[in-house]
Design an enzyme around this catalytic site. Structure first.
Site, PDB file in Angstrom:
ATOM      1  N   GLY A   1      32.007  14.794 -36.834  1.00 60.72           N
ATOM      2  CA  GLY A   1      30.908  14.105 -37.498  1.00 60.72           C
ATOM      3  C   GLY A   1      30.451  14.837 -38.734  1.00 60.72           C
ATOM      4  O   GLY A   1      31.004  15.874 -39.116  1.00 60.72           O
TER       5      GLY A   1
ATOM      6  N   GLY B   1      26.911  14.849 -41.890  1.00 60.98           N
ATOM      7  CA  GLY B   1      25.742  14.237 -42.507  1.00 60.98           C
ATOM      8  C   GLY B   1      25.570  14.750 -43.916  1.00 60.98           C
ATOM      9  O   GLY B   1      26.484  15.340 -44.501  1.00 60.98           O
TER      10      GLY B   1
ATOM     11  N   ALA C   1      25.448  18.855 -43.522  1.00 62.71           N
ATOM     12  CA  ALA C   1      26.426  19.664 -42.795  1.00 62.71           C
ATOM     13  C   ALA C   1      27.530  18.797 -42.206  1.00 62.71           C
ATOM     14  O   ALA C   1      27.402  17.573 -42.095  1.00 62.71           O
ATOM     15  CB  ALA C   1      25.727  20.443 -41.677  1.00 62.71           C
TER      16      ALA C   1
ATOM     17  N   ASP D   1      13.328  14.418 -39.249  1.00 61.66           N
ATOM     18  CA  ASP D   1      14.501  13.570 -39.508  1.00 61.66           C
ATOM     19  C   ASP D   1      14.886  12.804 -38.248  1.00 61.66           C
ATOM     20  O   ASP D   1      16.066  12.718 -37.903  1.00 61.66           O
ATOM     21  CB  ASP D   1      15.680  14.430 -39.993  1.00 61.66           C
ATOM     22  CG  ASP D   1      16.760  13.586 -40.662  1.00 61.66           C
ATOM     23  OD1 ASP D   1      16.447  12.458 -41.085  1.00 61.66           O
ATOM     24  OD2 ASP D   1      17.912  14.045 -40.752  1.00 61.66           O
TER      25      ASP D   1
END
Length: 643
Positions: free
Chosen positions: A17, A19, A22, A133
């Site tokens: 994954g 974002g 990072a 967040d």
């Protein structure tokens, strides 16, 4: 990054994954032999020293959080230009993926997930950490339905002067609070707003604001009112809608005061979704618009006549109204007296679960019922003073004056932490269980004085009182730091020279076995148990085979074995075993059994590594002596000596 080893222990396996800040990788911790998730800061941020300082400080602060609904942080490190956080590896999906797959979630799923997210936020806020967040992408759902909130690494410890920089606003725009969009003061209520948006998306399947650009969406959070969920789907539960709409108020003051306050309402509606349990606190009291008739002008003469007439009429009207008022008042008073005595003998039981004791008492007595505490018990799910249960179900009808008994929480039960120092780490499970505690994991470090696997320190400290179920973290000794040396060449050296080299290198003398040789001069080494150039631990014992000259003879074998003259019909035979070490294992135990005259003895037994390649083991015996080769106690080959 794939295949890279971070911190000497975390082997990167695959990317899972990423974002805006990072990238996330799956890795294997070689030390503890478990999978972990590693969040690696993107390269564009690694040149900003101020950002790096904040990143490390915030990650270390988040690592202190310990809650079943928060992804655990195990380690924070840096290697060159790589800044990383080592986290608990979660097998599951993000909440965003779950919503996309289902379209929207049910009432039960939405409330259940919301409670778990709010529990995580309550724990973080209690430790002065604001997430900033909260969004479905940062919320993991495990295969058994447990919520795990992640990405606390970019949150900052909340202080009285916490203000988000307008040039570097954190979070994702669809879940922004208005104060984040404006670059203003953010606090725990900013997380509550974002959770409200997440709840909105779970129950409706979409976010409240869309736009052509992030700026346009952010402006909508500031300027536009959110369309209530029931306008999208009329079947949405009204209580859940009220909770969501209170979470997403523009003004921070009008939202829930805390995640704990939000939890009270969520738990109240979880099992009573059809009752109107969440009240409106902002209902408009404006009067409707009325039409005022036009007033016509009149002459003074007519006005004087009408004034006299009105004065007379006014007296009559006044006394008539007064008489009517007194009559109606008397009738109303009589009616209410009759109603109280003969009609209003029953009332509905209010729901006081999750409320503080004094508030619950006030609500029950306001209905004309009696309030009593049946018992007080420890409960980790309810704060001290909260009502856990009540004797009558909410909504049931009972007579006025009926007693309502409640069970009140004493909070989490406090237990004393035992002293684990100097205990072997393998013994902690039973001690933790006996004392109502849980294993919070361990980190290992070298110690020159404390033996391997012995606990050096613990957190919380010994003899402190903590809530039952608290996780205890350990620091465990890896023993003295191991020093490695490069194996020197000993073959061809005299026994005395070889033993001197072994001593100088910090190694130890192993078994010295004499072997007949037609090629090598008597007294010189013909074989060493570790090949030249291999890296081995300091203090390792090195075995040697030393030539005893042609046709046998005796040599230095520590006095353990003496060569004996063999008769011609039982002549000694020498040979070699060529063994190739497996390459698909990290290490292999190689064992050789010697079977002679029905007796079996261990001839050779050592651990070897793939880097050892092919090893040669000299063997000797009489005719028909049999040798068996085992890898990790599994038979691999046999060899029988012949003339």
């Amino acid at each position: 990054m794939i295949g890279k080893l971070l911190g000497g222990r975390y082997e990167i396996i695959e990317k899972i994954g990423g974002g805006g800040m990072a990238l996330v990788y799956k890795a294997r911790c070689r030390l503890l032999d478990r999978y972990v998730a590693i969040k690696v800061l993107r390269e564009e941020f690694t040149s900003d020293e101020e950002f790096i300082r904040k990143f490390r400080r915030e990650s270390q602060a988040a690592a202190k959080l310990s809650h079943p609904n928060i992804v655990s942080i195990y380690d924070v490190g840096v290697e060159g230009d790589i800044y990383y956080i080592v986290m608990e590896y979660i097998k599951g999906k993000t909440l965003k993926e779950v919503i996309r797959e289902k379209g929207k979630l049910s009432f039960e799923e939405t409330v259940d997930y919301s409670i778990q997210i709010a529990e995580a936020l309550a724990h973080a806020h209690a430790n002065h950490i604001v997430h900033r967040d909260i969004k479905p992408h940062n919320i993991m759902i495990t295969e058994d339905g447990r919520v795990k909130v992640t990405d606390f690494g970019i949150a900052r410890a909340a202080t009285s002067s916490t203000v988000t920089n307008t040039n570097n606003v954190l979070g994702s725009v669809h879940y922004f609070s208005p104060e984040q969009a404006k670059g203003g003061y953010t606090d725990e209520k900013s997380d509550i707003y974002s959770l409200g948006i997440v709840m909105y998306e779970m129950i409706t399947g979409r976010v409240p604001f869309e736009g052509e650009s992030p700026i346009s969406v952010a402006l909508k959070h500031v300027q536009e009112e959110i369309v209530p969920p029931s306008h999208i789907d009329p079947t949405i539960n009204k209580n859940l809608e009220k909770i969501i709409m209170k979470c997403v108020r523009k003004d921070q003051v009008e939202r829930y005061k805390s995640a704990n306050e939000l939890l009270v309402d969520l738990k109240r509606i979880k099992n009573n979704w059809d009752d109107d349990m969440v009240g409106e606190d902002d209902v408009s009291l404006d009067s409707p618009t009325r039409i005022i008739p036009v007033v016509k002008e009149e002459s003074p003469k007519n006005m004087k006549k009408k004034k006299k007439k009105r004065n007379g009429n006014n007296r009559v009207v006044f006394f008539a109204i007064l008489a009517a008022f007194l009559l109606v008042s008397a009738m109303a008073f009589g009616f209410w007296q009759f109603k109280d005595k003969f009609l209003s003998t029953t009332v509905k039981v209010p729901d006081v679960r999750g409320l503080q004791e004094d508030k619950a008492k006030e609500m029950i007595e306001a209905e004309g019922l009696k309030f009593s505490v049946k018992s007080r018990i420890f409960n980790s799910e309810f704060e001290e003073g909260d009502v856990i249960s009540q004797s009558e179900n909410p909504g049931d009808t009972v007579k006025k004056g009926y007693p309502i008994e409640v069970v009140v929480s004493k909070g989490s039960k406090l237990v004393k932490v035992p002293n684990f120092k100097d205990e072997d780490i393998s013994n902690v499970d039973s001690l933790l269980s006996e004392n109502g505690l849980k294993d919070g994991g361990a980190e290992y470090e070298f110690d020159e004085e404390i033996p391997e696997n012995i606990i050096i320190s613990q957190d919380p400290e010994a003899y402190s009182e903590v809530p039952e179920g608290t996780k205890v973290h350990f620091v465990v000794s890896k023993g003295p730091k191991v020093k490695n040396v490069i194996m020197p060449k000993l073959v061809g050296k005299t026994l005395e020279e070889a033993l001197q080299i072994i001593k100088e290198k910090g190694l130890t003398k192993g078994e010295v076995v004499p072997q007949p040789s037609d090629e090598v001069e008597e007294g010189k080494v013909i074989w060493q148990s570790y090949e030249q150039g291999n890296e081995i631990e300091e203090g390792t014992a090195v075995d040697l085979y030393v030539s005893s000259g042609k046709g046998g003879g005796s040599g230095d074998n520590n006095g353990d074995n003496d060569d004996k003259d063999n008769p011609d019909d039982n002549k000694e035979i020498s040979s070699d075993l060529n063994i190739t070490i497996p390459q698909d294992k990290s290490q292999t135990e190689v064992k050789v059994l010697k079977i002679d005259g029905g007796a079996s003895t261990v001839y050779y037994d050592r651990i070897h590594y793939p880097s050892d390649g092919t090893i040669v083991i000299p063997i000797k015996g009489t005719k028909n002596t049999k040798f068996e080769v085992y890898f990790d106690n599994t038979l691999q080959a046999t060899k029988t000596l012949v003339d």
